[in-house]
Motif scaffolding. Structure first.
Motif, PDB file in Angstrom:
ATOM      1  N   LEU A  80      74.768 -41.757 -22.254  1.00  0.00           N
ATOM      2  CA  LEU A  80      76.078 -42.142 -22.167  1.00  0.00           C
ATOM      3  C   LEU A  80      76.829 -42.809 -21.373  1.00  0.00           C
ATOM      4  N   VAL A  81      76.190 -43.910 -19.602  1.00  0.00           N
ATOM      5  CA  VAL A  81      76.763 -44.499 -18.874  1.00  0.00           C
ATOM      6  C   VAL A  81      76.935 -45.514 -19.663  1.00  0.00           C
ATOM      7  N   ALA A  82      75.951 -46.226 -20.893  1.00  0.00           N
ATOM      8  CA  ALA A  82      75.863 -47.422 -21.705  1.00  0.00           C
ATOM      9  C   ALA A  82      77.180 -47.392 -21.795  1.00  0.00           C
ATOM     10  N   SER A  83      76.373 -45.913 -23.148  1.00  0.00           N
ATOM     11  CA  SER A  83      77.740 -46.419 -23.850  1.00  0.00           C
ATOM     12  C   SER A  83      79.201 -45.938 -23.537  1.00  0.00           C
ATOM     13  N   ALA A  84      79.040 -45.415 -22.046  1.00  0.00           N
ATOM     14  CA  ALA A  84      81.126 -45.330 -21.788  1.00  0.00           C
ATOM     15  C   ALA A  84      80.996 -46.938 -21.921  1.00  0.00           C
TER      16      ALA A  84
END
Length: 92
Positions: A38-42
């Motif tokens: 999730l962090v990487a996608s954001a």
């Protein structure tokens, strides 16, 4: 004949629980992998454009590396918690 999606969902959920959500270590590893994804996608889309020059040229690699890194962090946290719990039981 219509496929039974509810039965398939129950089967997949049981498999997930058995393989990724049984021990404390597995729970922490799985949780950190999801958080890392999730962090990487954001965060990575803007970072990818700035660093790689073309739109999302290396984005998939950065997301994969960040997800693996977060998984390793979660694994280490889970191992530490399990070790602490074993030491507490041993001390009693």
């Amino acid at each position: 004949m219509k496929p039974n999606y509810a039965a398939s969902a129950r089967f997949l959920r049981r498999r997930f629980v058995r393989h990724a959500w049984t021990t404390t270590q597995q729970k922490w590893t799985t949780s950190f992998v999801v958080v890392g994804l999730l962090v990487a996608s954001a965060v990575m889309p803007t970072f990818g454009i700035a660093v790689f020059g073309t739109a999302f040229a290396g984005w998939w690699l950065a997301v994969s590396l960040l997800t693996v890194f977060f998984g390793l962090l979660g694994n280490r946290a889970g191992i530490g918690l399990e070790k602490a719990a074993l030491q507490r039981k041993e001390a009693e």
